[in-house]
Design a protein around this motif. Structure first.
Motif, PDB file in Angstrom:
ATOM      1  N   ARG A  89      22.251  52.483   7.656  1.00 31.62           N
ATOM      2  CA  ARG A  89      20.981  52.336   6.933  1.00 31.62           C
ATOM      3  C   ARG A  89      20.959  53.237   5.699  1.00 31.62           C
ATOM      4  NH1 ARG A  89      17.709  49.888  11.215  1.00 31.62           N
ATOM      5  NH2 ARG A  89      18.868  47.932  11.408  1.00 31.62           N
ATOM      6  N   SER A 140      15.180  48.248  15.001  1.00 29.55           N
ATOM      7  CA  SER A 140      14.987  49.686  14.867  1.00 29.55           C
ATOM      8  C   SER A 140      15.901  50.402  15.852  1.00 29.55           C
ATOM      9  CB  SER A 140      13.536  50.058  15.154  1.00 29.55           C
ATOM     10  OG  SER A 140      13.231  49.804  16.531  1.00 29.55           O
ATOM     11  N   ASP A 141      15.987  51.715  15.698  1.00 33.71           N
ATOM     12  CA  ASP A 141      16.779  52.498  16.644  1.00 33.71           C
ATOM     13  C   ASP A 141      16.253  52.308  18.064  1.00 33.71           C
ATOM     14  OD1 ASP A 141      18.679  54.872  17.284  1.00 33.71           O
ATOM     15  OD2 ASP A 141      16.737  55.522  18.076  1.00 33.71           O
ATOM     16  N   GLN A 200      14.609  49.692  19.286  1.00 30.48           N
ATOM     17  CA  GLN A 200      14.945  48.342  19.760  1.00 30.48           C
ATOM     18  C   GLN A 200      16.421  48.238  20.139  1.00 30.48           C
ATOM     19  OE1 GLN A 200      13.421  46.366  16.195  1.00 30.48           O
ATOM     20  NE2 GLN A 200      12.000  45.185  17.488  1.00 30.48           N
TER      21      GLN A 200
END
Length: 405
Positions: free
Chosen positions: A296, A267-268, A270
């Motif tokens: 994405r 994810s952004d 992470q």
């Protein structure tokens, strides 16, 4: 063997070697510059090793800088060009697995070369072109092999960063790490925990921006070094070896992180955590996040509007093109690039009106209404609703001012 000719970089520095030898000492071109010349590659820096001690070098040359005199390095300036000269030395007592506790200056080239990391970096060239090769580095160059000088375990205990350098060189040169050195990477991989993340970061990015990055990446995974670097060691991530597909060079550091974030389904948040742990520069973090977010959208098959493209800087599409080539995306980056280049403006600074003009022509004052007017003009120009010309924008905005109160 003798070199039949010197590269221009050696030729320019040759008077330094000759002057040192005229004063009764030895001097040689050493290390990566010798390796790269023999491989037909561009030379980045010319390093010179000498039997002269720092004080003796300073006595020979009129202009010097004490670059790292504690470790025997003095920079000599000749015609405003600096050359680093390092005294032959031995090292001992690597308690932090990175820097020697003790450096001893010696007069022996063989002793100096013995402390170096890999055989292909332990070559020296004399003023007359003689290549001195005490550890079969020339044979390893011909065989395209990475081999530690002497016992690999000893070299890695002296400086654990050399393990990252091994996989980095395999990427840059497309060389194979010989079995005994490779096994030592596996046996000593935990030593990488002792190394500062900034040092690992530098080697990792050099590895991933190399033409044969997938070679180094595969070794990085298979030796288990991946389990001793920031973020990866705390995550159960499945990373591909890329062995089953053709790969191409990545554009920049943000491309590296974008690709890894994509294949690991990060994810952004992470991605941001990972890059903070790797002590990544803020501008690289911003570029990586923007690139991942746009990738994405592309992979989801979303329609890409002019407004979407306007949010990008001019590096995102070329960057993602290199990532997509490695991950097998079916995205027409040529069309996207053409559309991006065709945008009327690419940032707000290109808008034909500014706050001062709007205040003078429309009677606006500093505040929210002025900001809304500028934003509306910007969006309208990007969408093609109005051309980017001052008088046209003034007329267009005057009609819409009541709606911006």
């Amino acid at each position: 063997m003798y070199l039949s000719e010197f590269p221009p970089e050696f030729q320019q520095a040759l008077p330094i070697l000759q002057q040192i030898e005229a004063n009764g000492y030895e001097a040689y071109f050493v290390g990566g510059s010798v390796r790269d010349f023999l491989l037909g590659k561009a030379i980045a820096d010319v390093d010179i090793a000498t039997s002269a001690f720092p004080a003796e070098i300073k006595a020979i040359f009129p202009v010097t800088i004490d670059t790292g005199i504690k470790h025997g390095t003095v920079t000599v300036l000749v015609d405003h060009v600096g050359y680093e000269l390092t005294t032959f030395r031995t090292e001992s007592g690597y308690q932090d697995f990175r820097r020697p506790d003790q450096v001893t200056f010696v007069r022996s080239l063989a002793q100096d070369l013995q402390r170096r990391d890999f055989t292909i970096n332990a070559l020296a060239v004399r003023h007359d072109g003689l290549v001195i090769d005490h550890f079969a580095g020339l044979a390893d160059l011909r065989a395209k092999q990475i081999r530690a000088v002497g016992a690999a375990e000893a070299r890695f205990h002296e400086d654990a960063l050399r393990m990252m350098r091994a996989v980095r060189f395999s990427s840059q040169l497309g060389f194979t790490i010989v079995p005994e050195t490779y096994q030592s990477l596996i046996d000593n991989r935990a030593l990488l925990d002792k190394i500062a993340v900034e040092r690992i970061h530098t080697e990792f990015i050099k590895m991933m921006l190399s033409p044969n990055w997938q070679v180094g990446w595969a070794s990085f995974l298979q030796t288990g070094l991946v389990a001793h670097v920031p973020f990866f060691k705390d995550q159960a991530l499945t990373m591909p070896t890329f062995a089953q597909r053709a790969t191409s060079a990545l554009q920049d550091e943000a491309a590296v992180w974008t690709m890894l974030a994509d294949v690991a389904a990060l994810s952004d948040q992470q991605l941001t955590v990972m890059l903070r742990q790797w002590k990544t520069a803020n501008q690289v973090i911003a570029a990586s996040r923007a690139s991942l977010a746009f990738s994405r959208k592309l992979q989801a098959g979303q329609a890409i509007s002019a407004a979407d493209l306007y949010q990008l800087d001019d590096q995102v599409l070329p960057r993602l093109a290199t990532v997509g080539a490695n991950l097998g995306w079916t995205v027409d980056f040529a069309d996207l690039e053409q559309r991006y280049q065709a945008l009327p403006i690419h940032d707000a600074h290109e808008l034909a009106v500014d706050g001062g003009l709007l205040m003078a022509r429309l009677g606006l004052t500093p505040g929210p209404q002025l900001g809304r007017a500028l934003k509306s003009a910007e969006q309208a120009v990007v969408s093609g609703a109005v051309i980017n010309e001052p008088e046209t924008l003034i007329v267009w905005l005057r009609k819409r001012l009541p709606d911006m109160i």
